[in-house]
Design a protein around this motif. Structure first.
Motif, PDB file in Angstrom:
ATOM      1  N   UNK A  10      -6.006  -0.337  -3.457  1.00 32.04           N
ATOM      2  CA  UNK A  10      -5.921  -0.187  -4.910  1.00 32.04           C
ATOM      3  C   UNK A  10      -5.274   1.140  -5.286  1.00 32.04           C
ATOM      4  N   UNK A  11      -5.622   2.191  -4.562  1.00 32.87           N
ATOM      5  CA  UNK A  11      -5.012   3.496  -4.825  1.00 32.87           C
ATOM      6  C   UNK A  11      -3.517   3.469  -4.514  1.00 32.87           C
ATOM      7  N   UNK A  12      -3.146   2.805  -3.413  1.00 28.43           N
ATOM      8  CA  UNK A  12      -1.734   2.714  -3.044  1.00 28.43           C
ATOM      9  C   UNK A  12      -0.934   1.956  -4.097  1.00 28.43           C
ATOM     10  N   UNK A  13      -1.525   0.885  -4.601  1.00 28.71           N
ATOM     11  CA  UNK A  13      -0.838   0.082  -5.611  1.00 28.71           C
ATOM     12  C   UNK A  13      -0.739   0.835  -6.927  1.00 28.71           C
ATOM     13  N   UNK A  14      -1.788   1.569  -7.287  1.00 23.41           N
ATOM     14  CA  UNK A  14      -1.844   2.241  -8.587  1.00 23.41           C
ATOM     15  C   UNK A  14      -0.931   3.452  -8.678  1.00 23.41           C
ATOM     16  N   UNK A  15      -0.402   3.910  -7.542  1.00 20.27           N
ATOM     17  CA  UNK A  15       0.464   5.087  -7.563  1.00 20.27           C
ATOM     18  C   UNK A  15       1.665   4.879  -8.474  1.00 20.27           C
ATOM     19  N   UNK A  16       2.306   3.696  -8.351  1.00 15.89           N
ATOM     20  CA  UNK A  16       3.507   3.421  -9.136  1.00 15.89           C
ATOM     21  C   UNK A  16       3.223   2.649 -10.422  1.00 15.89           C
ATOM     22  N   UNK A  17       2.195   1.823 -10.422  1.00 15.85           N
ATOM     23  CA  UNK A  17       1.888   1.031 -11.612  1.00 15.85           C
ATOM     24  C   UNK A  17       0.387   0.762 -11.660  1.00 15.85           C
ATOM     25  N   UNK A  18      -0.361   1.584 -12.400  1.00 16.05           N
ATOM     26  CA  UNK A  18      -1.826   1.439 -12.445  1.00 16.05           C
ATOM     27  C   UNK A  18      -2.290   0.072 -12.932  1.00 16.05           C
TER      28      UNK A  18
END
Length: 493
Positions: free
Chosen positions: A213-221
């Motif tokens: 989730x943190x990896x995904x949220x880096x570019x688009x929360x």
């Protein structure tokens, strides 16, 4: 180029086992009742696995990971929450559908509608709605089979789909629902085991949900939020359509006729729901882990979200397990396909002809009519999938919605409310058919959409239900008195 030899061998072995079941089922099928409702011979667990497997379909195993990859956690509103649909369906329809098959000669869904409303018009309208949905879904399933088997064997999709179609034809044309339920039970077991194992591999690869989730949220929360990248109303409509609308899916409701003892139905809902939940874990694990890999730069972006599952299975899963899961994907697609073939054949060979006044001279003649109808459905859907893609896309939009909006009001409401009238049923069935086709045509060719991201299927399901209730109140002069004694007992259960 073909995949690993082990994967190919497992897939081929699986197809041979399915053919063997089909040959056995053909020997067991001696009547129309055997062909359409398996002679009411199966235990509750077999029916539950069969219902779950036919609902899962290629949409779940191939499309599900793609939707998680494309939209983030939004698909949780279907994949993880939708298992609630099975308890709802069993509660609303389970005992009533099975009892209908006891008090009347009920073999199809339009048979049940006719028994409840005593109307050939409702029977024919229902059969047309179901037939259109069957053709669209089956065409899409055939294309999905070509995609999966082509990946396994390294052949063109056309060759692959011809091979898969031939296997399905063996056990559906000959063995009908006896072979269908047996293969579904096998396929359901393979799906559950394979999905759980792959989920843990995907979970381990991504470092856990917190890390992913943190990896995904880096570019688009928004991808990591509860509604993902999709509008809130869209995901809520999905939730409504897939939980309530499941009760209108003929490939699920039809299975309720087949349980050996009505008392066994109580085990069906938890078995089907837990099986669907377990299979959904793979969709979540693969889709989110691949998305996280892309966001961190560890993986290249996929050209097509639907490639998420094949890519992960071939790159990160041991060959034996990958072969099992590919077989499960084929099983998911074939489970839905065999159900649709039998249901579509019944529409062609039984429901529409009987609704128009035609009668068979013998049960043997009707059985052959259904087998011929199965062949016609297979060939027609195959041609439609490859030579009329616009029509397939158009019907694909309305498939689930047609089933839900046509059957949830007529059966979900009608079998639980004795005030539903024949006039209300006719109006509801007509509105469901016309509104789904009309809105789909408007969306496909004229760009017409409903406001606030409302899903067409959710809207038409509500509309058809309101029409049934409203018209029934207006025409309710002797609705309750018009119900025959045997059907009244079913409604009052």
């Amino acid at each position: 180029m073909a995949l690993d030899t082990i994967i190919v061998a497992i897939a081929v072995l699986y197809l041979l086992i399915v053919i063997g079941i089909g040959i056995w089922g053909t020997q067991q099928t001696e009547s129309t009742a055997d062909f359409l409702i398996s002679g009411k011979r199966f235990a509750g667990w077999a029916i539950a696995f069969s219902a779950f497997a036919s609902i899962m379909s290629g949409f779940g195993f191939i499309g599900g990971p793609g939707l998680f990859y494309a939209g983030g956690y939004a698909f949780l509103w279907i994949a993880i929450v939708a298992p609630l649909a099975f308890p709802i369906s069993w509660f609303v329809l389970g005992k009533k559908m099975r009892l209908l098959a006891e008090v009347r000669d009920i073999l199809t869904i339009p048979d049940a509608v006719h028994a409840r409303y005593d109307s050939d018009t409702v029977r024919v309208l229902t059969a047309i709605s179901v037939l259109l949905g069957v053709i669209s879904y089956l065409a899409v399933q055939l294309k999905a089979m070509g995609f999966v088997l082509g990946e396994i064997l390294g052949t063109s999709q056309l060759v692959a789909v011809l091979i898969a179609t031939a296997v399905i034809a063996v056990y559906t044309i000959g063995g009908g629902m006896i072979a269908g339920v047996m293969t579904d039970a096998l396929q359901g077991g393979v799906m559950v085991v394979g999905s759980i194992l792959v989920f843990f591999l995907a979970f381990n690869y991504g470092g856990g949900f917190t890390q992913m989730s943190q990896d995904i949220a880096v570019n688009d929360p928004t991808f990591a939020g509860a509604f993902g990248s999709f509008p809130v109303m869209l995901t809520l409509c999905w939730y409504f359509l897939f939980t309530v609308g499941n009760s209108g899916q003929p490939h699920m409701a039809h299975k309720l006729y087949m349980v050996r003892d009505v008392n066994l139905l109580k085990w069906g809902a938890p078995i089907a729901a837990l099986s669907y939940f377990a299979a959904s874990l793979m969709m979540l694990g693969i889709g989110i882990s691949v998305r996280a890999g892309v966001e961190t730069g560890a993986l290249s972006a996929l050209s097509n979200p639907d490639n998420a599952a094949p890519f992960f299975l071939t790159e990160f899963v041991p060959p034996v397990l990958a072969g099992i899961v590919f077989a499960a994907a084929l099983g998911a697609i074939m489970s839905t396909s065999d159900a649709f073939i039998n249901i579509g054949a019944a529409n062609l060979a039984r429901d529409i002809p009987i609704g128009l006044g035609f009668e068979y001279s013998s049960d043997s003649q009707e059985l052959w009519g259904h087998r011929i109808g199965s062949a016609v459905i297979i060939v027609g859907s195959l041609l439609l999938a490859y030579f009329a893609e616009i029509l397939v896309g158009l019907l694909g939009v309305v498939g689930w919605a047609l089933f839900a909006s046509a059957l949830v009001p007529l059966l979900g409401i009608g079998l639980n409310w004795d005030g539903a009238t024949k006039e209300g049923a006719i109006a509801s069935a007509a509105v469901a058919l016309v509104s789904n086709l009309g809105l789909a045509i408007g969306q496909q060719f004229f760009g017409i959409t409903l406001p606030n991201s409302v899903v067409i299927g959710a809207f038409t399901l509500v509309l058809a239900s309101v029409v049934l209730i409203g018209v029934s109140f207006v025409t309710d002069t002797h609705a309750r008195d018009a119900i025959t004694q045997d059907i009244r007992k079913v409604v009052s259960v």
